[in-house]
Design an enzyme around this catalytic site. Structure first.
Site, PDB file in Angstrom:
ATOM      1  N   ARG A  80       0.855   4.449  -2.558  1.00 19.49           N
ATOM      2  CA  ARG A  80       0.098   5.286  -2.929  1.00 19.49           C
ATOM      3  C   ARG A  80       1.528   6.337  -2.749  1.00 19.49           C
ATOM      4  O   ARG A  80       0.354   7.551  -3.401  1.00 19.49           O
ATOM      5  CB  ARG A  80       0.351   5.326  -0.533  1.00 19.49           C
ATOM      6  CG  ARG A  80      -1.104   4.863   0.021  1.00 19.49           C
ATOM      7  CD  ARG A  80      -1.102   4.418   1.770  1.00 19.49           C
ATOM      8  NE  ARG A  80      -2.401   4.641   1.266  1.00 19.49           N
ATOM      9  CZ  ARG A  80      -3.041   4.349   2.794  1.00 19.49           C
ATOM     10  NH1 ARG A  80      -2.309   4.420   3.816  1.00 19.49           N
ATOM     11  NH2 ARG A  80      -4.098   3.743   3.296  1.00 19.49           N
ATOM     12  N   MET A  87       1.063  -1.214   0.382  1.00 15.47           N
ATOM     13  CA  MET A  87       0.063   0.138   0.092  1.00 15.47           C
ATOM     14  C   MET A  87       0.561   1.697  -0.227  1.00 15.47           C
ATOM     15  O   MET A  87       0.868   2.565  -0.337  1.00 15.47           O
ATOM     16  CB  MET A  87      -0.779  -0.279   0.957  1.00 15.47           C
ATOM     17  CG  MET A  87      -2.021   1.180   0.952  1.00 15.47           C
ATOM     18  SD  MET A  87      -3.531   1.048   0.088  1.00 15.47           S
ATOM     19  CE  MET A  87      -3.991   0.073   0.926  1.00 15.47           C
ATOM     20  N   TYR A 142      -8.241   6.066  -4.789  1.00 14.04           N
ATOM     21  CA  TYR A 142      -7.927   4.586  -4.509  1.00 14.04           C
ATOM     22  C   TYR A 142      -6.626   4.410  -4.079  1.00 14.04           C
ATOM     23  O   TYR A 142      -6.170   5.369  -4.109  1.00 14.04           O
ATOM     24  CB  TYR A 142      -7.802   4.089  -5.876  1.00 14.04           C
ATOM     25  CG  TYR A 142      -6.698   4.338  -7.325  1.00 14.04           C
ATOM     26  CD1 TYR A 142      -6.220   5.118  -7.635  1.00 14.04           C
ATOM     27  CD2 TYR A 142      -7.682   4.048  -8.535  1.00 14.04           C
ATOM     28  CE1 TYR A 142      -5.416   5.525  -8.036  1.00 14.04           C
ATOM     29  CE2 TYR A 142      -6.424   3.769  -9.502  1.00 14.04           C
ATOM     30  CZ  TYR A 142      -5.845   5.284 -10.187  1.00 14.04           C
ATOM     31  OH  TYR A 142      -5.123   5.301 -10.977  1.00 14.04           O
ATOM     32  N   GLU A 143      -6.481   3.730  -2.931  1.00 16.90           N
ATOM     33  CA  GLU A 143      -4.988   3.456  -1.858  1.00 16.90           C
ATOM     34  C   GLU A 143      -5.287   3.957  -1.229  1.00 16.90           C
ATOM     35  O   GLU A 143      -4.426   4.856  -0.834  1.00 16.90           O
ATOM     36  CB  GLU A 143      -3.917   3.510  -3.074  1.00 16.90           C
ATOM     37  CG  GLU A 143      -3.655   2.791  -4.791  1.00 16.90           C
ATOM     38  CD  GLU A 143      -3.842   2.288  -4.164  1.00 16.90           C
ATOM     39  OE1 GLU A 143      -4.044   1.405  -3.608  1.00 16.90           O
ATOM     40  OE2 GLU A 143      -3.929   0.727  -5.149  1.00 16.90           O
ATOM     41  N   GLY A 144      -6.465   4.355  -0.971  1.00 19.00           N
ATOM     42  CA  GLY A 144      -7.232   5.416   0.870  1.00 19.00           C
ATOM     43  C   GLY A 144      -7.185   6.484  -0.361  1.00 19.00           C
ATOM     44  O   GLY A 144      -6.591   7.363  -0.793  1.00 19.00           O
TER      45      GLY A 144
END
Length: 596
Positions: free
Chosen positions: A297, A293, A441-443
Site C-alpha cells: 500500500r 499488504m 489495487y491493494e485496496g
C-alpha cells in the site's frame, strides 16, 4: 512522448532538510547510511530510471504482454527483460533487505525515492519487482529459517520474483469468502488448489522462477477470515535444500486486457494441486498477508506520487513552450507572437495544484517510510510501538490520497496540453490511464477510508492520530513566535483542533449508530490528508528558510505553501460539511428507489 527527469533536488530537500534523515539514521544505528552513501544511491537510481526504464514506458504501453494460451507463458515487452537484468545486477531489490540474506541493510525510507523514480519512469515495469518486496517482508517476519535461506535470499538478489495471490473471482475485499484449499501431505508440503485473479506479475519471462504467496484454507479451518493460512507455491518446485525441481502444478490461465499499465502482466492463476509450504502458523495467514499488504500500500501510494511528478514535469515544460493569446493584463512576452500559456491564471491553478500535491505528498510519504525503520529498529519497545502506530495511521492516507491526487494531477497535466493531451503523441493520456489503477489495487480508496476510520481510529482508539497531532502541536509551539511562519501556524493549529473535535464527534455518533463510521469514512480520510499536508507544507517552509537552498527555491516553497493554504486546504470545509450531515443522507433512500 512524455519525458522524465528525477527531481533529485526536491527529493534531497525532503530527506535531509524536512525529515532530517541523517540524524534519524544515526539514532537508528544505520552506520553505513551516511550522506555520501545516500547521495550515491539517489544519483544511481536517477541514472537507471532515466536512461534504462523511462525509454521503455511507451514501449510497454504499445506492446503490452504476450500470452501463450498453450503453454500459459507470458512474454514481456521488448527491453523489459534486459532492464530487469540490470536491476538485479545492481542489487536494487535488496536495498533495504538484511545483510544476512544478501541485502544492503540500508533504511527502508531510502528505498522510497527509488520506488518513486521507478514508478515515474515506467510504472508497468515497476510492478514486476514491486510485490517481491512484500513477499520478502512476509518471509522475513513469518517464515521459518530454512525458508528465509532458500526463498528470501532469491527475492533479495532479484534472481526470483514474488507475488501476492489473494483475490478470487467471487471475493476481493472480503477474504473470509475465499475457497482455495490446501491439503497437507505426508512430507510437510501442502497441495494447493483454486483460482486467483488480478495477480500482478503472476507469470513472466524476467526470472526463471516465481514465488507465489497464496492465501488458502486448511481442511480443519474455521469459517471466515480466521480460517485463512498463507502458503508459498513456486512456479518450479523447490526442495528444502534449495534444489529446483520440475514445473509445479500451477499455471497462468489468462492475462487481463486493461485500461492502463499494459506492460504489466495481470494474471488469472490456476493452482491444481500445486506443491507449497506453509508460511507462519495455521489459520494465521491474515497476519502475514497484512505484512505484505501494508508494504504494497505504501508502494502504490508512491506510484501515484511518481505519475503525478512526471505529469507535472511535462505540463510545466509544455506550458512554458506553448504560445497562445496574451495575458489578460497585457503582453508578458511582447517579442513573441503570443504569450506562453503559463501566464494564464487557470493554467497556473493546475500547475500549482500539481506542485503542491506532489511536493507535499513526497514529504508525507517519505515520513511514513521512516516509520517503517523506527518500527523495526527503534532503540526501545516504546519507540518501536510508536513508530508502528504512526505507520498504521499514515498508511491508508498515503495510499488513498497520493493515488487520488495522482489521478487529479495527471488530469490537470493533460488539460494543460488541451487537445494535444488527448492524443498519444505527447504521452499524457498514457499517464492518465496508468494512474487510474492505483486507486483500485491493494485496496480501493473506500477500503482505505474504512481502514482509517473503522480500525485505526475506532478500534485502536486513534493512537496514530494522537501521535500525529502531537507532532503538529509541537511544531506550532516551536514556531509560535516566528513571524515568518505566522500565516501558516495559525490556520494549521486551528485545523488540528478541528480535526480532533471532528474525530470525537464521529465516535460519539457511532456509539448509537455504527453506520456513521462508514458514512463519514471517505470524507474523513481526505480531511485528514489535507490537514496532514498542511503540516508538511508549513514544515517545508520552515525547513527551506533554515537551509542553504538558493533564495529562488525558498521563495518557491513559500509561495506554493501559500497557494496550498489558500486554494487547496479549504477543501476540508466541504469534507467537514459532508461528515456533519451524518449517515441519513446516504442511507435514507430505499434500494428500490435508486432507479425510480
Amino acid at each position: 512522448m512524455s519525458t522524465y527527469s528525477a527531481p533529485l533536488r526536491d527529493i534531497r530537500f525532503a530527506l535531509y532538510d524536512v525529515l532530517g534523515v541523517e540524524a534519524a539514521f544515526r539514532q537508528l544505528r544505520f552506520d553505513d547510511a551516511n550522506r555520501e552513501t545516500v547521495d550515491a544511491v539517489l544519483d544511481e537510481s536517477a541514472r537507471f530510471c532515466g536512461t534504462v526504464l523511462a525509454p521503455l514506458n511507451k514501449v510497454g504501453d504499445e506492446h503490452g504482454v504476450a500470452y501463450d494460451k498453450d503453454s500459459g507463458g507470458v512474454t514481456t515487452a521488448p527491453g523489459f527483460k534486459e532492464a530487469y537484468v540490470q536491476f538485479a545486477e545492481g542489487g536494487w531489490g535488496g536495498l533495504g533487505a538484511p545483510v544476512e540474506y544478501g541485502g544492503m541493510g540500508l533504511p527502508h525510507v531510502l528505498g522510497m525515492p527509488l520506488e518513486e523514480m521507478i514508478d515515474a519512469a515506467n510504472l508497468a515495469w515497476g510492478n514486476f519487482p514491486l510485490l517481491s518486496h512484500g513477499a520478502a517482508n512476509a518471509l522475513r517476519l513469518h517464515g521459518e529459517q530454512w525458508q528465509r535461506e532458500v526463498f528470501l535470499t532469491k527475492l533479495v538478489s532479484g534472481e526470483w520474483t514474488g507475488t501476492m495471490c489473494l483475490t478470487e473471482p467471487h471475493c476481493g475485499t472480503d477474504l473470509g469468502l475465499l475457497k482455495t484449499r490446501a491439503e497437507p501431505g505426508d512430507d510437510g508440503t501442502y497441495s494447493i488448489s483454486g483460482t486467483k485473479i488480478f495477480i500482478t506479475a503472476g507469470e513472466h519471462d524476467l526470472t526463471p522462477n516465481i514465488l507465489h504467496l497464496v492465501l488458502a484454507r486448511l481442511p480443519d479451518a474455521p469459517a471466515g477470515s480466521k480460517g485463512i493460512s498463507l502458503f508459498l507455491a513456486p512456479k518450479f518446485k523447490v526442495a528444502r535444500d534449495g534444489t529446483v525441481g520440475e514445473r509445479n502444478a500451477l499455471r497462468c490461465g489468462a492475462v487481463e486486457h486493461k485500461m492502463g499499465i499494459h506492460g504489466s502482466a495481470t494474471c488469472v492463476m490456476n493452482f491444481d494441486g500445486a506443491q507449497g509450504y506453509l508460511i507462519g502458523q495455521p489459520h494465521k495467514g491474515l497476519m502475514a498477508m497484512f505484512t505484505m499488504m501494508n508494504t504494497a500500500r505504501l508502494g502504490v501510494g508512491l506510484q501515484g506520487l511518481g505519475l503525478a511528478e512526471r505529469a507535472y514535469q511535462n505540463a510545466l515544460r509544455y506550458a512554458r513552450e506553448r504560445l497562445q493569446s496574451r495575458a489578460l493584463s497585457g503582453a508578458k512576452f511582447p517579442d513573441k507572437p503570443a504569450d506562453p500559456i503559463i501566464v494564464q491564471p487557470d493554467v497556473r491553478r493546475m500547475l500549482l495544484t500539481c506542485k503542491a500535491l506532489v511536493e507535499g505528498g513526497r514529504a508525507l510519504a517519505y515520513h511514513a517510510g521512516l516509520q517503517v525503520d523506527i518500527a523495526d529498529h527503534g532503540a526501545t519497545e516504546e519507540e518501536r510501538k510508536a513508530g508502528d502506530d504512526l505507520l498504521g495511521f499514515l498508511t491508508p492516507i498515503v495510499k488513498a490520497c497520493l493515488t487520488e491526487w495522482g489521478v487529479e494531477c495527471t488530469y490537470h497535466a493533460l488539460q494543460c496540453f488541451g487537445g494535444h493531451g488527448y492524443i498519444a503523441e505527447h504521452g499524457m493520456e498514457q499517464l492518465t490511464r496508468d494512474a487510474r489503477i492505483t486507486t483500485l489495487y491493494e485496496g480501493t480508496t473506500g477500503i482505505q477510508a474504512l481502514d482509517l476510520m473503522g480500525r485505526k481510529i475506532m478500534q485502536l482508539q486513534g493512537a496514530g492520530l494522537k501521535a500525529f497531532l502531537a507532532m503538529v502541536a509541537a511544531f506550532c509551539e516551536e514556531h509560535a513566535g516566528d513571524a515568518s511562519l505566522a500565516e501558516f501556524i495559525a490556520p494549521l493549529r486551528e485545523k488540528a483542533g478541528e480535526w480532533q473535535a471532528l474525530t470525537l464527534a464521529i465516535g460519539k455518533r457511532a456509539m448509537s449508530d455504527p453506520e456513521e463510521i462508514g458514512a463519514a469514512a471517505y470524507d474523513y480520510l481526505f480531511y485528514s490528508g489535507y490537514v496532514a499536508l498542511a503540516y508538511w507544507w508549513a514544515r517545508s517552509v520552515a525547513a527551506a528558510e533554515a537551509s542553504s537552498q538558493p533564495q529562488a527555491f525558498k521563495d518557491g516553497k513559500r509561495e506554493t505553501a501559500r497557494f496550498y493554504f489558500a486554494r487547496i486546504l479549504p477543501r476540508t470545509l466541504a469534507h467537514k460539511a459532508a461528515i456533519d450531515s451524518g449517515a441519513a443522507a446516504l442511507l435514507s433512500l430505499d434500494e428500490a428507489a435508486f432507479d425510480a
